[in-house]
Structures are given as structure tokens and as C-alpha cells.
Motif scaffolding. Sequence first.
Motif, PDB file in Angstrom:
ATOM      1  N   ASP A  22     -12.930  22.943  68.969  1.00 33.03           N
ATOM      2  CA  ASP A  22     -12.295  22.370  70.157  1.00 33.03           C
ATOM      3  C   ASP A  22     -10.811  22.153  69.914  1.00 33.03           C
ATOM      4  O   ASP A  22     -10.385  21.946  68.774  1.00 33.03           O
ATOM      5  CB  ASP A  22     -12.924  21.019  70.521  1.00 33.03           C
ATOM      6  CG  ASP A  22     -14.285  21.135  71.167  1.00 33.03           C
ATOM      7  OD1 ASP A  22     -14.715  22.264  71.470  1.00 33.03           O
ATOM      8  OD2 ASP A  22     -14.929  20.084  71.349  1.00 33.03           O
ATOM      9  N   ARG A  23     -10.048  22.151  70.979  1.00 32.67           N
ATOM     10  CA  ARG A  23      -8.615  21.872  70.911  1.00 32.67           C
ATOM     11  C   ARG A  23      -8.356  20.431  71.333  1.00 32.67           C
ATOM     12  O   ARG A  23      -8.964  19.927  72.266  1.00 32.67           O
ATOM     13  CB  ARG A  23      -7.834  22.790  71.846  1.00 32.67           C
ATOM     14  CG  ARG A  23      -7.733  24.218  71.390  1.00 32.67           C
ATOM     15  CD  ARG A  23      -6.537  24.370  70.444  1.00 32.67           C
ATOM     16  NE  ARG A  23      -6.443  25.696  69.883  1.00 32.67           N
ATOM     17  CZ  ARG A  23      -5.571  26.607  70.267  1.00 32.67           C
ATOM     18  NH1 ARG A  23      -4.717  26.354  71.228  1.00 32.67           N
ATOM     19  NH2 ARG A  23      -5.545  27.778  69.672  1.00 32.67           N
ATOM     20  N   THR A  69      -4.889  17.876  72.105  1.00 34.25           N
ATOM     21  CA  THR A  69      -3.441  17.869  72.303  1.00 34.25           C
ATOM     22  C   THR A  69      -2.946  16.445  72.152  1.00 34.25           C
ATOM     23  O   THR A  69      -3.470  15.525  72.788  1.00 34.25           O
ATOM     24  CB  THR A  69      -3.061  18.415  73.694  1.00 34.25           C
ATOM     25  OG1 THR A  69      -3.548  19.750  73.808  1.00 34.25           O
ATOM     26  CG2 THR A  69      -1.553  18.408  73.891  1.00 34.25           C
ATOM     27  N   THR A  86       0.462  14.302  72.653  1.00 32.57           N
ATOM     28  CA  THR A  86       1.776  14.390  73.272  1.00 32.57           C
ATOM     29  C   THR A  86       2.687  13.342  72.643  1.00 32.57           C
ATOM     30  O   THR A  86       2.362  12.155  72.634  1.00 32.57           O
ATOM     31  CB  THR A  86       1.672  14.178  74.796  1.00 32.57           C
ATOM     32  OG1 THR A  86       0.767  15.149  75.316  1.00 32.57           O
ATOM     33  CG2 THR A  86       3.037  14.341  75.455  1.00 32.57           C
ATOM     34  N   PRO A  99       4.147  18.309  73.444  1.00 35.11           N
ATOM     35  CA  PRO A  99       2.729  18.385  73.060  1.00 35.11           C
ATOM     36  C   PRO A  99       2.525  19.124  71.738  1.00 35.11           C
ATOM     37  O   PRO A  99       3.241  20.073  71.426  1.00 35.11           O
ATOM     38  CB  PRO A  99       2.098  19.162  74.218  1.00 35.11           C
ATOM     39  CG  PRO A  99       3.208  19.952  74.808  1.00 35.11           C
ATOM     40  CD  PRO A  99       4.472  19.173  74.564  1.00 35.11           C
ATOM     41  N   ASP A 159      -0.723  20.822  69.523  1.00 30.66           N
ATOM     42  CA  ASP A 159      -2.123  21.220  69.610  1.00 30.66           C
ATOM     43  C   ASP A 159      -2.774  21.224  68.235  1.00 30.66           C
ATOM     44  O   ASP A 159      -2.159  21.631  67.247  1.00 30.66           O
ATOM     45  CB  ASP A 159      -2.238  22.607  70.233  1.00 30.66           C
ATOM     46  CG  ASP A 159      -1.860  22.603  71.704  1.00 30.66           C
ATOM     47  OD1 ASP A 159      -2.199  21.631  72.402  1.00 30.66           O
ATOM     48  OD2 ASP A 159      -1.222  23.575  72.149  1.00 30.66           O
ATOM     49  N   TYR A 160      -4.019  20.778  68.210  1.00 33.39           N
ATOM     50  CA  TYR A 160      -4.829  20.734  66.993  1.00 33.39           C
ATOM     51  C   TYR A 160      -6.164  21.395  67.286  1.00 33.39           C
ATOM     52  O   TYR A 160      -6.632  21.391  68.416  1.00 33.39           O
ATOM     53  CB  TYR A 160      -5.089  19.286  66.564  1.00 33.39           C
ATOM     54  CG  TYR A 160      -3.869  18.541  66.107  1.00 33.39           C
ATOM     55  CD1 TYR A 160      -3.564  18.436  64.760  1.00 33.39           C
ATOM     56  CD2 TYR A 160      -3.015  17.937  67.026  1.00 33.39           C
ATOM     57  CE1 TYR A 160      -2.440  17.749  64.338  1.00 33.39           C
ATOM     58  CE2 TYR A 160      -1.891  17.249  66.606  1.00 33.39           C
ATOM     59  CZ  TYR A 160      -1.606  17.161  65.263  1.00 33.39           C
ATOM     60  OH  TYR A 160      -0.494  16.495  64.840  1.00 33.39           O
ATOM     61  N   THR A 161      -6.792  21.910  66.243  1.00 37.39           N
ATOM     62  CA  THR A 161      -8.152  22.442  66.334  1.00 37.39           C
ATOM     63  C   THR A 161      -9.064  21.531  65.527  1.00 37.39           C
ATOM     64  O   THR A 161      -8.765  21.207  64.368  1.00 37.39           O
ATOM     65  CB  THR A 161      -8.222  23.876  65.751  1.00 37.39           C
ATOM     66  OG1 THR A 161      -7.332  24.711  66.492  1.00 37.39           O
ATOM     67  CG2 THR A 161      -9.628  24.426  65.850  1.00 37.39           C
ATOM     68  N   VAL A 205      -2.499  23.632  65.237  1.00 33.79           N
ATOM     69  CA  VAL A 205      -2.540  25.030  65.631  1.00 33.79           C
ATOM     70  C   VAL A 205      -1.180  25.630  65.262  1.00 33.79           C
ATOM     71  O   VAL A 205      -0.145  25.076  65.647  1.00 33.79           O
ATOM     72  CB  VAL A 205      -2.804  25.179  67.149  1.00 33.79           C
ATOM     73  CG1 VAL A 205      -2.681  26.628  67.592  1.00 33.79           C
ATOM     74  CG2 VAL A 205      -4.170  24.602  67.502  1.00 33.79           C
TER      75      VAL A 205
END
Length: 134
Positions: free
Chosen positions: A70-71, A73, A75, A80, A82-84, A131
Motif C-alpha cells: 500500500d502507498r 502519503t 504531507t 507530499p 510517498d511511502y510504500t 518511494v
Amino acid sequence: MDQAVLPLTPTEEERSLAAIVPPPTADAYWLTPYGVPGAGSTNTTYIAGHSREGRASPFNNISSLAKPGDRLTVTTAEGPLDYTVDRITTENKDTLKDSAIWDKVPGRLILITCFTEDLWGKNIIVQASPVPAN
């Protein structure tokens, strides 16, 4: 989930015991002595929040909603990030201080909350990696 995050500076005792208890509010808290998300991160960023049955809390149901891949975010003032999600684990509160989640890993994001089926005995830990920028 769309959750505001407030800064929280744990006491030295809380840090040494890894027994960090966020205020009893419906907010999530960034643990300020550790990492800062984004470019130049030198440590893991930790965000903690409560889970409660029958009441609104920032991380209610996170263990059933989050899945590896899953992603997420986050901020920040810079924009922003993004991470996994890498993994979701359960940790015993009494051994959490010795967990590998406290290892210094630049850029990593950790979400920590109580396990609603065992509020006083276990935590749910969501680990995520940034990410890579294109």
C-alpha cells in the motif's frame, strides 16, 4: 485515512523505556527527537496514535486496512512524500524497547498504535519505505 499529525517530544524516561504514550486525544503524533520525513532524513520517522474500540481514534483498524505494498502519503511543509508499506507486525509492549523498529534507518516511516484486541499488551507497527523519486 486522512489524519493531522502534531509534534510530541517524549520524556527521557519514555524514550529509554520505549513506552511512549500519546496524549488521550483523537490526534496522531510525530515523535520529534527522531527522524524528520523527506530529503536528508537521518533517522526513522515515528508517528504514534491511539486505537480504540467504539471511539474515533487516529489509527483505528489500521492493522486490517494497511497491507504490504500500500502507498502512504505524508504531507509536509515541503510537499507530499510517498511511502510504500513494507510490513505490518504486532509487538509486545513489554519488549518493544528492544525491537528493531528503534534502529536508526534514514527515511523509514513507522506508525505505532495499540492493538485493539489487547490495548495494554500489544502494539501494531506499520513499517514503510520512501518511494524513490523519479
